[in-house]
Design a protein around this motif. Structure first.
Motif, PDB file in Angstrom:
ATOM      1  N   THR A  92      45.053  12.149  97.469  1.00 13.22           N
ATOM      2  CA  THR A  92      44.260  12.080  98.690  1.00 13.22           C
ATOM      3  C   THR A  92      45.087  11.556  99.855  1.00 13.22           C
ATOM      4  O   THR A  92      45.084  12.129 100.948  1.00 13.22           O
ATOM      5  CB  THR A  92      43.021  11.187  98.474  1.00 13.22           C
ATOM      6  OG1 THR A  92      42.234  11.754  97.428  1.00 13.22           O
ATOM      7  CG2 THR A  92      42.185  11.069  99.741  1.00 13.22           C
ATOM      8  N   LEU A  93      45.824  10.486  99.630  1.00 17.18           N
ATOM      9  CA  LEU A  93      46.627   9.904 100.695  1.00 17.18           C
ATOM     10  C   LEU A  93      47.758  10.845 101.112  1.00 17.18           C
ATOM     11  O   LEU A  93      48.046  10.997 102.307  1.00 17.18           O
ATOM     12  CB  LEU A  93      47.182   8.548 100.256  1.00 17.18           C
ATOM     13  CG  LEU A  93      47.744   7.654 101.354  1.00 17.18           C
ATOM     14  CD1 LEU A  93      46.746   7.454 102.489  1.00 17.18           C
ATOM     15  CD2 LEU A  93      48.145   6.319 100.756  1.00 17.18           C
ATOM     16  N   SER A  94      48.384  11.498 100.149  1.00 15.18           N
ATOM     17  CA  SER A  94      49.444  12.461 100.478  1.00 15.18           C
ATOM     18  C   SER A  94      48.921  13.586 101.354  1.00 15.18           C
ATOM     19  O   SER A  94      49.571  13.990 102.319  1.00 15.18           O
ATOM     20  CB  SER A  94      50.066  13.040  99.204  1.00 15.18           C
ATOM     21  OG  SER A  94      50.917  12.098  98.607  1.00 15.18           O
ATOM     22  N   ARG A  95      47.748  14.102 101.007  1.00 15.46           N
ATOM     23  CA  ARG A  95      47.170  15.196 101.791  1.00 15.46           C
ATOM     24  C   ARG A  95      46.719  14.705 103.164  1.00 15.46           C
ATOM     25  O   ARG A  95      46.949  15.359 104.172  1.00 15.46           O
ATOM     26  CB  ARG A  95      45.991  15.821 101.046  1.00 15.46           C
ATOM     27  CG  ARG A  95      46.370  16.498  99.746  1.00 15.46           C
ATOM     28  CD  ARG A  95      47.275  17.679  99.938  1.00 15.46           C
ATOM     29  NE  ARG A  95      46.594  18.694 100.731  1.00 15.46           N
ATOM     30  CZ  ARG A  95      47.182  19.747 101.265  1.00 15.46           C
ATOM     31  NH1 ARG A  95      48.447  19.952 101.094  1.00 15.46           N
ATOM     32  NH2 ARG A  95      46.492  20.612 101.972  1.00 15.46           N
ATOM     33  N   ALA A  96      46.094  13.553 103.213  1.00 19.47           N
ATOM     34  CA  ALA A  96      45.586  13.029 104.481  1.00 19.47           C
ATOM     35  C   ALA A  96      46.723  12.687 105.439  1.00 19.47           C
ATOM     36  O   ALA A  96      46.614  12.925 106.655  1.00 19.47           O
ATOM     37  CB  ALA A  96      44.722  11.796 104.235  1.00 19.47           C
ATOM     38  N   ARG A  97      47.808  12.150 104.910  1.00 19.15           N
ATOM     39  CA  ARG A  97      48.939  11.733 105.739  1.00 19.15           C
ATOM     40  C   ARG A  97      50.021  12.802 105.829  1.00 19.15           C
ATOM     41  O   ARG A  97      51.023  12.606 106.500  1.00 19.15           O
ATOM     42  CB  ARG A  97      49.546  10.445 105.178  1.00 19.15           C
ATOM     43  CG  ARG A  97      48.608   9.250 105.059  1.00 19.15           C
ATOM     44  CD  ARG A  97      48.258   8.573 106.368  1.00 19.15           C
ATOM     45  NE  ARG A  97      49.376   8.182 107.182  1.00 19.15           N
ATOM     46  CZ  ARG A  97      50.038   7.037 107.089  1.00 19.15           C
ATOM     47  NH1 ARG A  97      49.680   6.138 106.189  1.00 19.15           N
ATOM     48  NH2 ARG A  97      51.038   6.776 107.898  1.00 19.15           N
ATOM     49  N   GLN A  98      49.833  13.906 105.129  1.00 17.17           N
ATOM     50  CA  GLN A  98      50.809  14.995 105.080  1.00 17.17           C
ATOM     51  C   GLN A  98      52.193  14.461 104.702  1.00 17.17           C
ATOM     52  O   GLN A  98      53.199  14.776 105.325  1.00 17.17           O
ATOM     53  CB  GLN A  98      50.846  15.762 106.401  1.00 17.17           C
ATOM     54  CG  GLN A  98      49.538  16.439 106.711  1.00 17.17           C
ATOM     55  CD  GLN A  98      49.559  17.224 107.994  1.00 17.17           C
ATOM     56  OE1 GLN A  98      50.425  17.068 108.833  1.00 17.17           O
ATOM     57  NE2 GLN A  98      48.585  18.095 108.138  1.00 17.17           N
ATOM     58  N   ASP A  99      52.191  13.633 103.656  1.00 14.53           N
ATOM     59  CA  ASP A  99      53.429  13.003 103.197  1.00 14.53           C
ATOM     60  C   ASP A  99      53.364  12.879 101.675  1.00 14.53           C
ATOM     61  O   ASP A  99      52.633  12.051 101.139  1.00 14.53           O
ATOM     62  CB  ASP A  99      53.579  11.626 103.841  1.00 14.53           C
ATOM     63  CG  ASP A  99      54.910  10.964 103.547  1.00 14.53           C
ATOM     64  OD1 ASP A  99      55.599  11.382 102.589  1.00 14.53           O
ATOM     65  OD2 ASP A  99      55.256  10.018 104.267  1.00 14.53           O
ATOM     66  N   ASN A 100      54.125  13.705 100.987  1.00 14.14           N
ATOM     67  CA  ASN A 100      54.081  13.764  99.525  1.00 14.14           C
ATOM     68  C   ASN A 100      54.570  12.497  98.845  1.00 14.14           C
ATOM     69  O   ASN A 100      54.360  12.319  97.653  1.00 14.14           O
ATOM     70  CB  ASN A 100      54.930  14.935  99.027  1.00 14.14           C
ATOM     71  CG  ASN A 100      54.495  16.234  99.628  1.00 14.14           C
ATOM     72  OD1 ASN A 100      53.391  16.354 100.130  1.00 14.14           O
ATOM     73  ND2 ASN A 100      55.368  17.215  99.591  1.00 14.14           N
ATOM     74  N   ARG A 101      55.198  11.622  99.584  1.00 18.47           N
ATOM     75  CA  ARG A 101      55.771  10.447  98.928  1.00 18.47           C
ATOM     76  C   ARG A 101      54.692   9.536  98.335  1.00 18.47           C
ATOM     77  O   ARG A 101      54.954   8.826  97.383  1.00 18.47           O
ATOM     78  CB  ARG A 101      56.717   9.745  99.869  1.00 18.47           C
ATOM     79  CG  ARG A 101      56.222   8.483 100.466  1.00 18.47           C
ATOM     80  CD  ARG A 101      57.166   7.945 101.460  1.00 18.47           C
ATOM     81  NE  ARG A 101      56.422   7.975 102.697  1.00 18.47           N
ATOM     82  CZ  ARG A 101      56.623   7.146 103.672  1.00 18.47           C
ATOM     83  NH1 ARG A 101      57.591   6.289 103.615  1.00 18.47           N
ATOM     84  NH2 ARG A 101      55.869   7.187 104.727  1.00 18.47           N
ATOM     85  N   TYR A 102      53.482   9.565  98.873  1.00 19.09           N
ATOM     86  CA  TYR A 102      52.413   8.723  98.318  1.00 19.09           C
ATOM     87  C   TYR A 102      52.077   9.150  96.891  1.00 19.09           C
ATOM     88  O   TYR A 102      51.909   8.313  96.010  1.00 19.09           O
ATOM     89  CB  TYR A 102      51.160   8.759  99.197  1.00 19.09           C
ATOM     90  CG  TYR A 102      51.406   8.180 100.560  1.00 19.09           C
ATOM     91  CD1 TYR A 102      51.541   6.805 100.737  1.00 19.09           C
ATOM     92  CD2 TYR A 102      51.531   8.998 101.668  1.00 19.09           C
ATOM     93  CE1 TYR A 102      51.783   6.267 101.994  1.00 19.09           C
ATOM     94  CE2 TYR A 102      51.767   8.479 102.930  1.00 19.09           C
ATOM     95  CZ  TYR A 102      51.902   7.111 103.082  1.00 19.09           C
ATOM     96  OH  TYR A 102      52.142   6.589 104.324  1.00 19.09           O
TER      97      TYR A 102
END
Length: 134
Positions: A104-114
């Motif tokens: 969810t956080l990766s998608r919301a922040r557009q950052d796969n590192r989460y």
């Protein structure tokens, strides 16, 4: 259409995730499959999307069953590993929460590192060995 999508997703998870836990008792293989399926956090989870929209009302049993089966397989894995039932249940729940939160956080922040960080933490804390670098 949504039912067909849910059926396909469940079939993939049955073959690649649930069986890794039920037959091989291989947590690392389950983590590998999850990372592959979600493209290291770049792919959205349609079951999760369905669970958050009105679609859930129409397919509540299928959506709930997907998460319930995953949690049950994880719990059984930890019981087999020697954990008490309550500890096994907590570890299973923590794994699902961590995976879902990372996605969810990766998608919301557009950052796969989460998602990557969540999976690395799970591998460290749950004994699923670190995945070799690509």
């Amino acid at each position: 259409m949504a039912q067909a999508v849910l059926t396909e997703i469940h079939g993939w998870f049955e073959q690649h995730v649930f069986q890794s836990l039920q037959k091989e008792q291989d947590l690392a293989a389950m983590f590998d499959a999850v990372e592959d399926y979600f493209a290291q956090g770049r792919r959205v989870c349609l079951v999760g999307v369905f669970a958050l929209t009105e679609t859930r009302d129409s397919f509540a049993k299928a959506i709930s069953g997907y998460f319930e089966q995953w949690e049950t397989c994880l719990r059984q894995h930890f019981v087999t590993e020697g954990y008490a039932a309550e500890q096994a249940e907590q570890r299973a729940t923590d794994i699902l929460i961590t995976i879902r939160g990372g996605l969810t956080l990766s998608r919301a922040r557009q950052d796969n590192r989460y998602f990557a960080q969540a999976m690395q933490r799970l591998r460290r804390t749950c004994g699923g060995t670190t995945r070799p670098s690509s």
